[in-house]
Design a protein around this motif. Structure first.
Motif, PDB file in Angstrom:
ATOM      1  N   PHE A  18       0.831  -1.211   0.000  1.00 32.42           N
ATOM      2  CA  PHE A  18       0.000   0.000   0.000  1.00 32.42           C
ATOM      3  C   PHE A  18       0.866   1.263   0.000  1.00 32.42           C
ATOM      4  CE2 PHE A  18      -3.528  -2.722   0.674  1.00 32.42           C
ATOM      5  CZ  PHE A  18      -4.676  -1.982   0.423  1.00 32.42           C
ATOM      6  N   GLY A  19       2.057   1.181   0.625  1.00 33.69           N
ATOM      7  CA  GLY A  19       2.966   2.322   0.648  1.00 33.69           C
ATOM      8  C   GLY A  19       2.599   3.337   1.711  1.00 33.69           C
ATOM      9  N   SER A  20       3.500   4.307   1.886  1.00 29.87           N
ATOM     10  CA  SER A  20       3.281   5.356   2.876  1.00 29.87           C
ATOM     11  C   SER A  20       2.040   6.170   2.507  1.00 29.87           C
ATOM     12  CB  SER A  20       4.516   6.265   2.931  1.00 29.87           C
ATOM     13  OG  SER A  20       4.324   7.304   3.860  1.00 29.87           O
ATOM     14  N   ALA A  25      -0.957   2.255  -3.433  1.00 28.92           N
ATOM     15  CA  ALA A  25      -2.310   1.781  -3.748  1.00 28.92           C
ATOM     16  C   ALA A  25      -3.042   2.803  -4.622  1.00 28.92           C
ATOM     17  CB  ALA A  25      -3.088   1.521  -2.462  1.00 28.92           C
ATOM     18  N   SER A  26      -2.844   4.068  -4.343  1.00 32.82           N
ATOM     19  CA  SER A  26      -3.499   5.126  -5.122  1.00 32.82           C
ATOM     20  C   SER A  26      -3.044   5.097  -6.578  1.00 32.82           C
ATOM     21  CB  SER A  26      -3.201   6.501  -4.517  1.00 32.82           C
ATOM     22  OG  SER A  26      -3.741   6.607  -3.223  1.00 32.82           O
ATOM     23  N   ILE A  27      -1.742   4.826  -6.810  1.00 30.18           N
ATOM     24  CA  ILE A  27      -1.221   4.754  -8.175  1.00 30.18           C
ATOM     25  C   ILE A  27      -1.871   3.598  -8.923  1.00 30.18           C
ATOM     26  CG2 ILE A  27       0.846   4.314  -9.560  1.00 30.18           C
ATOM     27  CD1 ILE A  27       2.467   5.660  -7.303  1.00 30.18           C
ATOM     28  N   ILE A  28      -1.962   2.437  -8.254  1.00 34.43           N
ATOM     29  CA  ILE A  28      -2.570   1.247  -8.879  1.00 34.43           C
ATOM     30  C   ILE A  28      -4.044   1.496  -9.165  1.00 34.43           C
ATOM     31  CG2 ILE A  28      -3.137  -1.191  -8.530  1.00 34.43           C
ATOM     32  CD1 ILE A  28      -0.603  -1.344  -6.749  1.00 34.43           C
ATOM     33  N   GLU A  29      -4.752   2.073  -8.202  1.00 27.63           N
ATOM     34  CA  GLU A  29      -6.180   2.342  -8.371  1.00 27.63           C
ATOM     35  C   GLU A  29      -6.427   3.308  -9.523  1.00 27.63           C
ATOM     36  OE1 GLU A  29      -7.894   1.783  -3.817  1.00 27.63           O
ATOM     37  OE2 GLU A  29      -7.130   3.742  -4.457  1.00 27.63           O
ATOM     38  N   SER A  30      -5.620   4.356  -9.586  1.00 25.58           N
ATOM     39  CA  SER A  30      -5.790   5.366 -10.629  1.00 25.58           C
ATOM     40  C   SER A  30      -5.528   4.793 -12.010  1.00 25.58           C
ATOM     41  CB  SER A  30      -4.841   6.539 -10.357  1.00 25.58           C
ATOM     42  OG  SER A  30      -4.884   7.478 -11.403  1.00 25.58           O
ATOM     43  N   HIS A  31      -4.482   3.972 -12.143  1.00 25.92           N
ATOM     44  CA  HIS A  31      -4.113   3.452 -13.464  1.00 25.92           C
ATOM     45  C   HIS A  31      -5.094   2.398 -13.966  1.00 25.92           C
ATOM     46  CE1 HIS A  31      -1.379   2.586 -16.792  1.00 25.92           C
ATOM     47  NE2 HIS A  31      -1.757   1.324 -16.629  1.00 25.92           N
ATOM     48  N   PHE A  32      -5.469   1.470 -13.099  1.00 24.41           N
ATOM     49  CA  PHE A  32      -6.304   0.341 -13.543  1.00 24.41           C
ATOM     50  C   PHE A  32      -7.800   0.567 -13.338  1.00 24.41           C
ATOM     51  CE2 PHE A  32      -2.208  -1.817 -12.561  1.00 24.41           C
ATOM     52  CZ  PHE A  32      -1.936  -2.312 -13.829  1.00 24.41           C
ATOM     53  N   GLY A  33      -8.161   1.654 -12.648  1.00 23.65           N
ATOM     54  CA  GLY A  33      -9.575   1.911 -12.403  1.00 23.65           C
ATOM     55  C   GLY A  33     -10.193   0.891 -11.467  1.00 23.65           C
ATOM     56  N   VAL A  34      -9.455   0.529 -10.419  1.00 27.78           N
ATOM     57  CA  VAL A  34      -9.926  -0.469  -9.454  1.00 27.78           C
ATOM     58  C   VAL A  34      -9.865   0.133  -8.050  1.00 27.78           C
ATOM     59  CG1 VAL A  34      -9.180  -2.411 -10.886  1.00 27.78           C
ATOM     60  CG2 VAL A  34      -7.606  -1.452  -9.166  1.00 27.78           C
ATOM     61  N   THR A  35     -10.341  -0.641  -7.090  1.00 22.95           N
ATOM     62  CA  THR A  35     -10.256  -0.247  -5.679  1.00 22.95           C
ATOM     63  C   THR A  35      -9.515  -1.330  -4.913  1.00 22.95           C
ATOM     64  OG1 THR A  35     -12.367   0.937  -5.817  1.00 22.95           O
ATOM     65  CG2 THR A  35     -11.566   0.361  -3.617  1.00 22.95           C
ATOM     66  N   LEU A  36      -8.560  -0.926  -4.062  1.00 21.67           N
ATOM     67  CA  LEU A  36      -7.808  -1.863  -3.228  1.00 21.67           C
ATOM     68  C   LEU A  36      -8.237  -1.707  -1.780  1.00 21.67           C
ATOM     69  CD1 LEU A  36      -6.049  -1.994  -5.821  1.00 21.67           C
ATOM     70  CD2 LEU A  36      -4.036  -2.071  -4.323  1.00 21.67           C
ATOM     71  N   GLU A  76      11.202  -1.456   1.659  1.00 23.90           N
ATOM     72  CA  GLU A  76      10.208  -0.474   1.213  1.00 23.90           C
ATOM     73  C   GLU A  76      10.001  -0.600  -0.293  1.00 23.90           C
ATOM     74  OE1 GLU A  76       9.577   4.402   1.197  1.00 23.90           O
ATOM     75  OE2 GLU A  76      11.412   3.492   1.989  1.00 23.90           O
ATOM     76  N   ILE A  77       8.766  -0.455  -0.731  1.00 30.76           N
ATOM     77  CA  ILE A  77       8.451  -0.473  -2.162  1.00 30.76           C
ATOM     78  C   ILE A  77       8.207   0.963  -2.599  1.00 30.76           C
ATOM     79  CG2 ILE A  77       6.830  -1.248  -3.931  1.00 30.76           C
ATOM     80  CD1 ILE A  77       6.291  -3.708  -2.246  1.00 30.76           C
ATOM     81  N   SER A  78       9.039   1.455  -3.511  1.00 34.11           N
ATOM     82  CA  SER A  78       8.929   2.847  -3.956  1.00 34.11           C
ATOM     83  C   SER A  78       7.844   2.985  -5.016  1.00 34.11           C
ATOM     84  CB  SER A  78      10.265   3.321  -4.527  1.00 34.11           C
ATOM     85  OG  SER A  78      10.572   2.601  -5.710  1.00 34.11           O
ATOM     86  N   ASP A  79       7.367   4.214  -5.196  1.00 34.19           N
ATOM     87  CA  ASP A  79       6.393   4.460  -6.253  1.00 34.19           C
ATOM     88  C   ASP A  79       7.002   4.189  -7.626  1.00 34.19           C
ATOM     89  OD1 ASP A  79       8.117   6.646  -6.201  1.00 34.19           O
ATOM     90  OD2 ASP A  79       6.558   8.074  -6.784  1.00 34.19           O
TER      91      ASP A  79
END
Length: 350
Positions: A18-20, A25-36, A76-79
């Protein structure tokens, strides 16, 4: 609504994905049009992925699954890692993400492990390991020089070679050497600074200085390589797009026994005088297909600097393509006009 679940088992793995402040999660949601959504139950943590489009949900699952594997290997997983995974999946190359292992090339002076961050970087490192000569060609920020230096330090520490030699052409990128203060070495040092920085990172300043004093590490302009035979060495030619074909041939023929050479450069950033051909460009064409020589091409996805660098590179590539298209159109118009014009002494028909 399409729903998929990715098991993460541990809360810390979920937190990394999910990240800081849920930035990843916001990047994934925005790109794929999904909700995590984070779910915790008796079976451990999991991530619920919801969306209206089955293909987009599946792509998001692939992305989260890769990040789950990455979470077990890093603190840590970076953006940047998230955007890279998204780019690879969007281009249909998501399966190649499995090539990224956990292999450490070497450890820096601060104890930080150096690893390949992209599939292109992994292939580059593998090419250096397997071949005597490697040409790494690609845009700025892809780690061409840094990874080559890391492989050189690794070879030195493992006693595969007895010295490291790093060199660059001293080409003036719009500036004049004469304006720089000091003697010749002082004037040349700014051109070699990126090589110093990489070695400082790997070895620390004190260790680097000791190795230089012993002659174990040598950094010099390309012109200083003429007439030498370099045995038992790991040799790196950086910024090779600024070498002439004659200099490139000279460098490559310095290679001695039990040595390895890596040539790096960006063909889009040549500082040679107008009309002068790049030795790197010529070498890529001439050496292709020769056994024990590898030519590795990076692309903008391998950029590991700020994400804006990727966008800048793509913008310039788009501009260059547009300029080439316009030049071709103008050339075609000139050709057609010439075809319509009467030859000297001829008259048009009526």
């Amino acid at each position: 609504m399409i729903r998929k679940i990715v098991k993460t088992e541990q809360p810390d793995a979920t937190a990394k994905i999910f990240g800081s402040f849920d930035a990843n999660a916001s990047i994934i949601e925005s790109h794929f049009g999904v909700t995590l959504r984070n779910r915790a139950d008796g079976d451990g943590d999991s991530i619920l992925i919801e969306g209206e489009d089955a293909d987009r949900v599946s792509a998001a699952v692939q992305c989260v699954t890769y990040l789950q594997e990455l979470a077990s290997k890093t603190d840590e997983i970076s953006d940047q890692s998230v955007r890279y995974a998204i780019d690879m999946i969007a281009s249909g190359q998501g399966g190649e993400l499995r090539e990224l292992g956990d292999a450490c090339i070497c450890v820096t002076s601060r104890g930080k492990p150096v690893k390949a961050k992209t599939v292109g970087q992994k292939q580059y490192v593998d090419a250096i390991r397997k071949n005597t000569i490697v040409l790494g060609v690609g845009p700025a920020g892809t780690g061409k020089t840094f990874l080559a230096v890391a492989m050189a330090v690794k070879a030195l520490r493992e006693k595969q070679v007895s010295r490291i030699i790093l060199t660059r052409p001293a080409i003036e990128a719009g500036e004049k050497l004469g304006f720089l203060p000091g003697d010749l070495q002082s004037k040349i040092d700014p051109y070699l600074r990126p090589l110093y920085d990489a070695l400082y990172e790997m070895l620390g300043v004190e260790t680097y200085q000791k190795l230089v004093e012993k002659g174990t590490i040598e950094i010099a302009p390309l012109a200083y390589m003429r007439g030498r035979t370099l045995d038992d060495s790991f040799i790196i030619l950086d910024e090779a797009q600024n070498a002439t074909p004659e200099q490139m041939k000279m460098f490559l023929t310095r290679l001695g026994f039990h040595s390895k050479a890596v040539v790096t450069g960006d063909l889009t950033q040549t500082d040679l005088p107008r009309g002068q051909k790049s030795g790197l460009s010529a070498a890529v064409r001439i050496l292709e297909g020769i056994d024990d020589i590898a030519i590795h091409a990076f692309n903008d996805r391998d950029v590991v600097r700020h994400q804006l660098v990727q966008k800048i590179i793509r913008a310039y590539e788009k501009y260059d393509r547009e300029q080439l298209r316009r030049e071709n159109e103008r050339a075609e118009k000139r050709y057609r006009a010439a075809r319509k014009s009467p030859e000297p002494g001829e008259k048009r028909g009526h």
